[in-house]
Design an enzyme around this catalytic site. Structure first.
Site, PDB file in Angstrom:
ATOM      1  CB  SER A  59      -0.882  -0.017   1.254  1.00  0.00           C
ATOM      2  OG  SER A  59      -1.415   1.260   1.495  1.00  0.00           O
ATOM      3  CE1 TYR A  84      -4.260  -2.017   4.666  1.00  0.00           C
ATOM      4  CE2 TYR A  84      -3.650   0.239   4.151  1.00  0.00           C
ATOM      5  CZ  TYR A  84      -3.983  -1.031   3.736  1.00  0.00           C
ATOM      6  OH  TYR A  84      -4.049  -1.321   2.399  1.00  0.00           O
TER       7      TYR A  84
HETATM    8  N1  LIG Z   1      -8.383  -0.292  -2.767  1.00  0.00           N
HETATM    9  C1  LIG Z   1      -7.322   0.460  -2.508  1.00  0.00           C
HETATM   10  O1  LIG Z   1      -7.319   1.683  -2.734  1.00  0.00           O
HETATM   11  C2  LIG Z   1      -6.067  -0.149  -1.948  1.00  0.00           C
HETATM   12  C3  LIG Z   1      -4.963   0.700  -1.720  1.00  0.00           C
HETATM   13  C4  LIG Z   1      -3.788   0.146  -1.203  1.00  0.00           C
HETATM   14  C5  LIG Z   1      -3.710  -1.202  -0.951  1.00  0.00           C
HETATM   15  N2  LIG Z   1      -4.808  -1.998  -1.162  1.00  0.00           N
HETATM   16  C6  LIG Z   1      -4.672  -3.430  -0.872  1.00  0.00           C
HETATM   17  O2  LIG Z   1      -5.141  -4.165  -1.990  1.00  0.00           O
HETATM   18  C7  LIG Z   1      -5.748  -5.377  -1.565  1.00  0.00           C
HETATM   19  C8  LIG Z   1      -7.162  -5.485  -2.099  1.00  0.00           C
HETATM   20  O3  LIG Z   1      -7.908  -4.380  -1.601  1.00  0.00           O
HETATM   21  P1  LIG Z   1      -9.442  -4.159  -1.953  1.00  0.00           P
HETATM   22  O4  LIG Z   1      -9.636  -2.700  -2.087  1.00  0.00           O
HETATM   23  O5  LIG Z   1      -9.841  -5.071  -3.057  1.00  0.00           O
HETATM   24  O6  LIG Z   1     -10.102  -4.619  -0.560  1.00  0.00           O
HETATM   25  P2  LIG Z   1     -11.400  -5.522  -0.268  1.00  0.00           P
HETATM   26  O7  LIG Z   1     -11.646  -5.390   1.189  1.00  0.00           O
HETATM   27  O8  LIG Z   1     -12.488  -5.163  -1.208  1.00  0.00           O
HETATM   28  O9  LIG Z   1     -10.907  -6.986  -0.627  1.00  0.00           O
HETATM   29  C9  LIG Z   1     -10.217  -7.802   0.287  1.00  0.00           C
HETATM   30  C10 LIG Z   1     -10.913  -9.164   0.318  1.00  0.00           C
HETATM   31  O10 LIG Z   1     -10.158 -10.030   1.160  1.00  0.00           O
HETATM   32  C11 LIG Z   1     -11.068 -10.806   1.907  1.00  0.00           C
HETATM   33  N3  LIG Z   1     -10.382 -11.209   3.155  1.00  0.00           N
HETATM   34  C12 LIG Z   1     -10.008 -10.398   4.171  1.00  0.00           C
HETATM   35  N4  LIG Z   1      -9.430 -11.118   5.144  1.00  0.00           N
HETATM   36  C13 LIG Z   1      -9.428 -12.403   4.732  1.00  0.00           C
HETATM   37  C14 LIG Z   1      -8.984 -13.623   5.318  1.00  0.00           C
HETATM   38  N5  LIG Z   1      -8.415 -13.644   6.537  1.00  0.00           N
HETATM   39  N6  LIG Z   1      -9.146 -14.771   4.617  1.00  0.00           N
HETATM   40  C15 LIG Z   1      -9.724 -14.756   3.400  1.00  0.00           C
HETATM   41  N7  LIG Z   1     -10.184 -13.638   2.803  1.00  0.00           N
HETATM   42  C16 LIG Z   1     -10.038 -12.470   3.468  1.00  0.00           C
HETATM   43  C17 LIG Z   1     -12.253  -9.906   2.168  1.00  0.00           C
HETATM   44  O11 LIG Z   1     -13.451 -10.629   2.422  1.00  0.00           O
HETATM   45  C18 LIG Z   1     -12.330  -9.084   0.883  1.00  0.00           C
HETATM   46  O12 LIG Z   1     -13.265  -9.653  -0.028  1.00  0.00           O
HETATM   47  C19 LIG Z   1      -5.652  -5.378  -0.044  1.00  0.00           C
HETATM   48  O13 LIG Z   1      -4.487  -6.069   0.331  1.00  0.00           O
HETATM   49  C20 LIG Z   1      -5.508  -3.910   0.300  1.00  0.00           C
HETATM   50  O14 LIG Z   1      -4.851  -3.730   1.540  1.00  0.00           O
HETATM   51  C21 LIG Z   1      -5.980  -1.501  -1.655  1.00  0.00           C
END
Ligand SMILES: NC(=O)c1ccc[n+]([C@@H]2O[C@H](COP(=O)([O-])OP(=O)(O)OC[C@H]3O[C@@H](n4cnc5c(N)ncnc54)[C@H](O)[C@@H]3O)[C@@H](O)[C@H]2O)c1
Length: 326
Positions: A129, A154
């Site tokens: 991130s 986080y």
């Molecule tokens: N969306 C953004 O702007 C952004 C920015 C920086 C980093 N990220 C990273 O990108 C990745 C995806 O983010 P996103 O926006 O799609 O988030 P999201 O919350 O929509 O997707 C994450 C998914 O992981 C699943 N999950 C969480 N814990 C779990 C576990 N213990 N076992 C199995 N499944 C689990 C959740 O149910 C969810 O569907 C994450 O690692 C997030 O930290 C996202």
């Protein structure tokens, strides 16, 4: 390729799986479908994937070591991993820190340990991130900048994941690439993020909260640009020369930070309604500006984001209106 996509019912995982299936790959999707935000949205994303050729889904809790070991047996045929499951969100980490340790630390180690026993893994791509830059001294943020001053738990867990991967690449030569995403938005987006929260509030005539009085800049990155970056990464595993560990980290961001107030203005125009503003002070854990220096991702992966907010936000709103029938 047989690609394990974790967090497949999440925002980015869903889009990545769609793109992989479109190019004919085999995708094994896993997710625990937790209720951090409305699970109905996760189920709806999953319903789009279910039935597509090459797709299968397993409901797996990645913090459960036995479940991960059972998932990643050699017979699974997994050749690549795109690990996107996580407990996301900066502000929620102030309320529920343990969720971050479970999803972002324990789950990551479970996967890395299982992968040690998995012959022939070509590439382990995982989400980091932009928040790892924390107290940054300058913008844009370069991958070589300091990342040892995270401002939220986080961010600290995401930095820890990068360190774990470095160690495992060193000890066990597990080829891995970490991707520092910068504020991703788009159709099927996350309900806890600005585009979604603001759209919902503006349509309901409710105030939207702007932290630091709206004086913030974010490198908002459209989902299609992120997906292109993830797939390009997948196709470029780090070479193992036997010297440096086969591990790299890249920034994936639009490389064009925009003011939060401009973001609101584009939303207002696309929605045809004015927002009611609730100006709030800076929140603990937040940063004033995020901006990606994408020199390395451009050079090594051909990463070339093309979507400005003026194009991407109306696409998000079109999806939102159709999905929620508003
Ligand atoms: N969306 C953004 O702007 C952004 C920015 C920086 C980093 N990220 C990273 O990108 C990745 C995806 O983010 P996103 O926006 O799609 O988030 P999201 O919350 O929509 O997707 C994450 C998914 O992981 C699943 N999950 C969480 N814990 C779990 C576990 N213990 N076992 C199995 N499944 C689990 C959740 O149910 C969810 O569907 C994450 O690692 C997030 O930290 C996202």
């Amino acid at each position: 390729m047989h690609i394990l996509v974790t967090g497949v019912a999440g925002f980015i995982g869903f889009h990545v799986a769609q793109a992989l299936l479109a190019r004919g790959e085999t995708v094994i999707g896993v997710d625990n479908l937790n209720d951090y935000y409305d699970p109905a949205l996760k189920h709806a994303r999953l319903a789009q994937l279910t039935g597509q050729k090459g797709f299968s889904f397993q409901p797996v809790e990645l913090a459960d070591r036995d479940a991960v070991d059972a998932l990643l047996v050699p017979a699974s045929g997994v050749t690549h991993i795109i690990h996107l499951a996580a407990q996301a969100g900066v502000r929620y980490s102030l309320q529920n820190p343990h969720a971050y340790i479970s999803a972002n630390i324990v789950a990551q180690i479970n996967l890395l340990e299982a992968v040690r026993r998995l012959p022939g893994l070509v590439h382990f791509v995982y989400a980091s991130s932009s928040s790892v830059y924390g107290h940054a001294e300058k913008a844009p943020f370069a991958v070589t900048d300091r990342t040892d001053r995270p401002l939220s738990l986080y961010a600290a867990t995401k930095k820890a994941d990068e360190l774990f991967h470095y160690t495992y690449a060193h000890l066990y030569r597990i080829p891995a690439t970490g991707l520092r995403f910068f504020t991703v938005y788009g159709p099927w987006g996350r309900p806890d993020m600005a585009a979604f929260l603001f759209t919902k509030a503006i349509l309901a005539g409710e105030p939207i909260r702007l932290f630091n009085g709206g004086d913030m800049r974010r490198d908002f990155t459209y989902i299609d640009d992120i997906v292109a970056g993830v797939l390009a990464t997948l196709d470029h595993p780090p070479a193992d020369t036997g010297e440096a560990p086969p591990h790299r980290v890249y920034n994936l961001g639009h490389n064009h930070p925009e003011k939060l107030t401009d973001f609101v203005a584009i939303l207002e125009e696309a929605l045809g309604r004015k927002a009611v503003l609730d100006l709030q002070p800076m929140q603990p854990g937040d940063v004033y500006e995020t901006a990606a220096d994408i020199t390395e991702s451009r050079r090594d992966l051909g990463f070339s984001p093309t979507t400005p907010l003026s194009v991407g936000l109306p696409k998000f709103i079109a999806w939102y209106r159709e999905f929620y029938r508003v």
